[in-house]
Design an enzyme around this catalytic site. Sequence first.
Site, mmCIF file in Angstrom:
data_model
loop_
_atom_site.group_PDB
_atom_site.id
_atom_site.type_symbol
_atom_site.label_atom_id
_atom_site.label_comp_id
_atom_site.label_asym_id
_atom_site.label_seq_id
_atom_site.Cartn_x
_atom_site.Cartn_y
_atom_site.Cartn_z
ATOM 1 N N HIS A 76 -47.892 -3.734 -32.116
ATOM 2 C CA HIS A 76 -49.213 -4.377 -32.141
ATOM 3 C C HIS A 76 -50.244 -3.551 -32.912
ATOM 4 C CE1 HIS A 76 -50.278 -1.926 -28.440
ATOM 5 N NE2 HIS A 76 -51.447 -1.925 -29.043
ATOM 6 N N ASP A 121 -42.503 -4.198 -28.269
ATOM 7 C CA ASP A 121 -43.694 -3.642 -28.920
ATOM 8 C C ASP A 121 -43.362 -2.288 -29.530
ATOM 9 O OD1 ASP A 121 -46.286 -3.287 -29.733
ATOM 10 O OD2 ASP A 121 -47.091 -2.868 -27.737
ATOM 11 N N SER A 216 -52.760 3.538 -27.883
ATOM 12 C CA SER A 216 -51.616 2.694 -28.203
ATOM 13 C C SER A 216 -50.759 3.300 -29.307
ATOM 14 C CB SER A 216 -52.089 1.307 -28.629
ATOM 15 O OG SER A 216 -52.488 0.545 -27.531
#
Length: 271
Positions: A76, A121, A216
């Site tokens: 992402h 992911d 992230s």
Amino acid sequence: MQIRSVLVSLLIVIQGRSIASLDLGHAVDGRIAGGDLAVVNQFPYQVGLSIEEPNDLFSWCGASLISDRYLLTAAHCVEKAVAITYYLGGVQRLEPRQLIRTTNPEVNLHPGWNCETLENDIAVLRLPEDATFCDSIRPIRLPGISSSHLSYDYVPAIASGWGRINDESAVLSNTLRYVVRFVESNEDCRFSYSNIQQSNICMDTTSGKSTCHGDSGGPLVFEDRTLNTDVLIGITSYGKKSGCTKGYPSVFTRVTAYLDWIGEVSGVVYA
């Protein structure tokens, strides 16, 4: 080796929305809060990513160096990247030991990546030039294929990054940070997130120490005393949108679920 943890920040826009607005059962992007300051050379595998997307959108994520040319991060973070600047070997976010920029990034998204559910992911990035290894820049070891069955439940693990230090902060940390927390079983993690898959790994955050916005793509690491080295076991993926200091688990992509694919793309494989 000293056990450690980190912060990494992310502000990424998906189809005109911040990923933090996606419901996912009230789940959102990865983040770190309540951590300690890293020292020079403590996390030589930690890489910062400044990501440019279409329409002059920019974001920040973390990544893990796994060889002189390849990194792992969250899908992402980079699915819309048109340019990436790589910050290697630094503790201060914008003062790297090596800076690499590309306007044609080689991004390998997992073929099963789903931006709605955040399944699979994970992405492999190829640097346009070799990382220059030194005390500040070293790759992290991946789990061996023979140990891909391990759950790592209830062992201490280390997360790191330049993410926000709490829910109230509006900016990234200038200094690399880390946290040490226990891995939580997927069974326990499903009490907070109904969409947890075997390809996820969760970290307990009941002390308020957690990944936070901007972390992230960054690493979750286990200190393997049998191998006498750190091993990358997770990639920061998401957490609760209600806040990163609320005590809900942080969710990571489980690296052992993707060892074959990582090897096919990068050639990095451990027995």
